[in-house]
Each structure stands twice: as C-alpha cells, then as structure tokens.
Design a protein around this motif. Structure first.
Motif, PDB file in Angstrom:
ATOM      1  N   GLY A  70      -8.533  -0.449  -2.783  1.00 13.63           N
ATOM      2  CA  GLY A  70      -8.017   0.562  -3.704  1.00 13.63           C
ATOM      3  C   GLY A  70      -7.522  -0.023  -5.019  1.00 13.63           C
ATOM      4  N   GLY A  71      -7.429   0.838  -6.034  1.00 11.24           N
ATOM      5  CA  GLY A  71      -6.924   0.441  -7.345  1.00 11.24           C
ATOM      6  C   GLY A  71      -5.415   0.282  -7.336  1.00 11.24           C
ATOM      7  N   SER A  72      -4.871  -0.203  -8.466  1.00 14.64           N
ATOM      8  CA  SER A  72      -3.464  -0.598  -8.503  1.00 14.64           C
ATOM      9  C   SER A  72      -2.510   0.603  -8.443  1.00 14.64           C
ATOM     10  N   SER A  73      -2.996   1.827  -8.595  1.00 18.20           N
ATOM     11  CA  SER A  73      -2.080   2.965  -8.423  1.00 18.20           C
ATOM     12  C   SER A  73      -1.788   3.193  -6.937  1.00 18.20           C
ATOM     13  N   LEU A  74      -2.662   2.680  -6.049  1.00 15.39           N
ATOM     14  CA  LEU A  74      -2.480   2.875  -4.612  1.00 15.39           C
ATOM     15  C   LEU A  74      -1.987   1.636  -3.897  1.00 15.39           C
ATOM     16  N   TYR A  93       0.856  -1.185   0.000  1.00 17.26           N
ATOM     17  CA  TYR A  93       0.000   0.000   0.000  1.00 17.26           C
ATOM     18  C   TYR A  93       0.892   1.235   0.000  1.00 17.26           C
ATOM     19  N   ASP A  94       0.674   2.116  -0.967  1.00 14.19           N
ATOM     20  CA  ASP A  94       1.505   3.309  -1.088  1.00 14.19           C
ATOM     21  C   ASP A  94       1.036   4.387  -0.102  1.00 14.19           C
ATOM     22  N   PHE A  95       1.320   4.116   1.161  1.00  8.06           N
ATOM     23  CA  PHE A  95       0.950   5.026   2.243  1.00  8.06           C
ATOM     24  C   PHE A  95       1.668   6.362   2.071  1.00  8.06           C
ATOM     25  N   TYR A  96       2.890   6.302   1.548  1.00  3.79           N
ATOM     26  CA  TYR A  96       3.663   7.536   1.347  1.00  3.79           C
ATOM     27  C   TYR A  96       2.849   8.545   0.541  1.00  3.79           C
ATOM     28  N   THR A  97       2.401   8.129  -0.630  1.00  5.10           N
ATOM     29  CA  THR A  97       1.682   9.036  -1.519  1.00  5.10           C
ATOM     30  C   THR A  97       0.338   9.443  -0.928  1.00  5.10           C
ATOM     31  N   SER A  98      -0.333   8.439  -0.352  1.00  4.90           N
ATOM     32  CA  SER A  98      -1.661   8.684   0.169  1.00  4.90           C
ATOM     33  C   SER A  98      -1.662   9.720   1.297  1.00  4.90           C
ATOM     34  N   LEU A  99      -0.720   9.587   2.204  1.00  3.53           N
ATOM     35  CA  LEU A  99      -0.624  10.536   3.319  1.00  3.53           C
ATOM     36  C   LEU A  99      -0.114  11.892   2.832  1.00  3.53           C
ATOM     37  N   TYR A 100       0.850  11.847   1.919  1.00  5.99           N
ATOM     38  CA  TYR A 100       1.413  13.093   1.381  1.00  5.99           C
ATOM     39  C   TYR A 100       0.316  13.951   0.718  1.00  5.99           C
TER      40      TYR A 100
END
Ligand SMILES: *[C@@H]1O[C@H](CO)[C@@H](O)[C@H](O)[C@H]1NC(C)=O
Length: 368
Positions: A351-355, A274-281
């Motif tokens: 979530g979708g594959s970008s996330l 899970y791309d937590f970095y991008t999501s939180l940013y």
C-alpha cells in the motif's frame, strides 16, 4: 584391495568439488535464506498457538472455523487465512508454525507466537499467552536458532527478519468490559491504561531489538467500536460505538509517537505502521458500495444483535452461520473473513504511504 582403491580415487574429485563449492559460494545465509517473519499478537494473528496451551475451549477448534480455505479448523479465528498467512506467502515463506507445536526443528523461516485473548498487561487474562510470555518464548527460540544454524548466521537472520505485531485491542476491550455498568470510563483510568500498555510495549520491542531485531511492522488498533461483539456488549444500535473508537484512536496516536521515538533512539530500527483503523472503518461504512462486502456490520457466524454474541462454534449454544462468507466483512463477532484479510494484507504489503508508513511490508522485507 582393488575395490578400495577404486572408491578412494573416485572420492577425491567429489571432495575437491565440494571444497570448491564451499569456498566459492557466497556466505550460506545469503544463498539459502530469505528474511524470516516472527509474529506476535492476539487472535487476529493466532494460527494455532492457543490449541497447544492446554486451556480447553480457548482456541478456534471446531466448525465453521477454517471452512473456506483449510476445509477444517486450523486454530485460526476466521473461515480461512489471517494476515500473517498472506504476508508469509507474499514474502516467499511457508505458513508459519505456532511456537508451541511439538517437534519444530526449523526456526529460519519464522515462527508465530500470537495467541487468542492475549493482552499486553499480564494481570488482565492470566490463562492466555500474553505478550510478555510471547517475547519470553522468542528469546528462548533465539537460542534454538543459534543451535540450528550457528551464531553468525542466526544473528544475520535476526537482523534481516521482520517482526510483525497486532496487540493491545484486548487491553481496551477488557477496560470497557470491566466498566460496562459505569461508562464513560474516566479520563484518569483511560490514560492510566494507555500509558501502561505503551510502557510495556516499549519494553518488549526493546527486548527484541536487543536480540538483534531491526525491522518491526505494526498493525494499529482497529475501530473497536464497529466490532459486532463490542456493539453487542454495549447494547449499541448503530454503525460504530463512539467510546471504544476514541480509545483506539488515542492508543494509535501514542503508539505512532513511540515508534518514531524508538527510530531516533535505536540505531538501525526501522518500522512500518499499517493504518488498520482507517482501512477497516472504511469497509464497515462503504462495504457494499466500494469494497464488495454485501454485509459489513453483521457477522457471518454467531447470535444476537449483529451476531455480536460470541457463540460461534460454542457447544450447547444456538448460533447461525451464513452460506457465503466471502460476502461478509466479519466472520465472527470480532474477526474478519478470509476475503477481508486478503484485502488488508495487500494494503499492508504494498500500500501507499497514506495506508502504511514510513515503509510498507514489501520495502521492510527488502531493507538492508
Ligand atoms: C507494565 O504493566 C504493569 C502492569 O501489568 C505496570 O505495573 C507497569 O508499570 C508497566 N510498565 C511500564 C514500563 O509501563
């Protein structure tokens, strides 16, 4: 005499019915169990473990922690639920028990091993329950699970289970803390730390794989430089401090490569990142306009700039607490609110594959 005969004749149909049920029903592990959830990590995932570790003042044990959802402190560093709580709920499981809670008898739904302050590297914070200790506890738990349900069912549960991780943020916070007077950290020290963290993570993942684990889910490192505690420590005025951001990104890239490598080396190994970095940013940057967080930089609870001084709940310190945590992204200097954790969990789950990729959690739970 007559009475005994009556009981005996009554018992036969019952026994016969029982035998029929036992032989005709599918194997018990299919019929009565869902895939369990075993959780490893630091304070972002700790649901009370630290309270049982015997180190005073290390856990979230006082108001205002827990005020929104549990209405009392529960050991979670938030006003309410954490990501593993929502994930368990989405998977049809109860909230998980922390492994050190005395008297646990059921290991079939999952267990939470995560503990506040945990690092991957064992020498960094000796009083905390580091990842190595968490994995040692897990291996111990596997024996208890086998005693509970038998070897066959236990092995099936272990292979269907999801192993959820959030770890290593503290390894990098520690590196910055130790070098705070001589930043930037040299490339040599940076790479040395990342390689040691990734190397030890590899060992621990393989240990769980050797115990029968196949389905792994990882929350990657968040944007460490946007944390109120980090900005306070570095005396940084702005949205996100660049050096911690760089460290998190380097770690995340190396970790993604490791997960891919493990998938090609270990038969049956499946994973989700899970791309937590991008999501939180994105929530820090666009909190109010896109995501409904009126305040995405200053924490609800704490003191100092951005409420980044970690004084929340600390006796003898003066700290402030906001009146509406649901308008905040950060509950304290380093941990999101219940509202934010709910949003992250939904993305991780479906979530979708970008996330979240190559699988999301829903797909990982369903995978055979
Ligand atoms: C694991 O970490 C220790 C330091 O705690 C380090 O000495 C060791 O080399 C690391 N192991 C691997 C496989 O990277």
């Amino acid at each position: 005499m007559a009475k005994i005969t009556a009981i005996t004749t009554n018992m036969f149909p019952t026994l016969a019915l029982l035998a029929t049920l036992l032989f005709l029903s599918p194997s018990p592990s299919n019929a009565q169990y869902k895939p369990p959830l075993y959780v490893f990590g630091d304070s972002l995932y700790d649901d009370g473990m630290t309270l049982y570790n015997g180190v005073k003042g290390a856990g979230a044990e006082f108001w205002p922690y827990g005020e929104t959802y549990f209405k009392k402190p529960s050991g979670r560093y938030s006003d309410g639920r954490l990501i593993p709580d929502f994930v368990a709920q989405f998977a049809g499981l109860p909230f998980l028990q922390p492994y050190l809670l005395p008297g646990i008898k059921d290991f079939t739904r999952g267990i939470n091993f995560a503990s506040a302050g945990a690092c991957v590297l064992v020498e960094l914070r000796p009083q905390t329950i580091n990842l190595k200790r968490q994995v040692d506890y897990f291996v111990q738990m596997v024996q208890k699970l086998k005693q509970q349900v038998g070897e066959g069912t236990a092995n099936q549960l272990l292979s269907e289970a999801v192993y959820l991780f959030n770890i290593a943020g503290n390894d990098y916070v520690n590196l910055l803390q130790k070098n705070v007077k001589k930043l930037p950290v040299s490339n040599f020290k940076r790479n040395q730390r990342i390689n040691m963290v990734i190397g030890n993570l590899t060992t621990h993942i393989k240990t769980i794989y050797d115990q029968g684990g196949r389905k792994f889910a990882f929350q990657n490192l968040g944007p460490l430089g946007c944390m109120p505690s980090m900005k306070y420590m570095l005396n940084f005025k702005g949205t996100c401090a660049p050096e911690p951001q760089e460290l998190a990104k380097l770690h995340n890239a190396k970790f993604a490569a490791l997960a891919k490598r493990l998938q090609s080396q270990l038969p049956g190994f499946k994973y989700s990142i899970y791309d937590f970095y991008t999501s939180l940013y994105l929530r820090v940057i666009y909190g109010s306009s896109r995501y409904g967080f009126r305040e995405s930089q200053t924490a609800c609870c704490g003191s100092g700039s951005y409420n980044g001084d970690f004084t929340c709940q600390k006796k003898g310190y003066t700290f402030s607490v906001c009146s509406n945590p649901s308008e905040y992204l950060w509950f304290d200097a380093a941990h999101p609110t219940d509202k934010a954790n709910q949003a992250f969990s939904k993305e991780f789950w479906s979530g979708g594959s970008s996330l979240v990729a190559p699988y999301n959690l829903q797909q990982l739970f369903a995978a055979k």
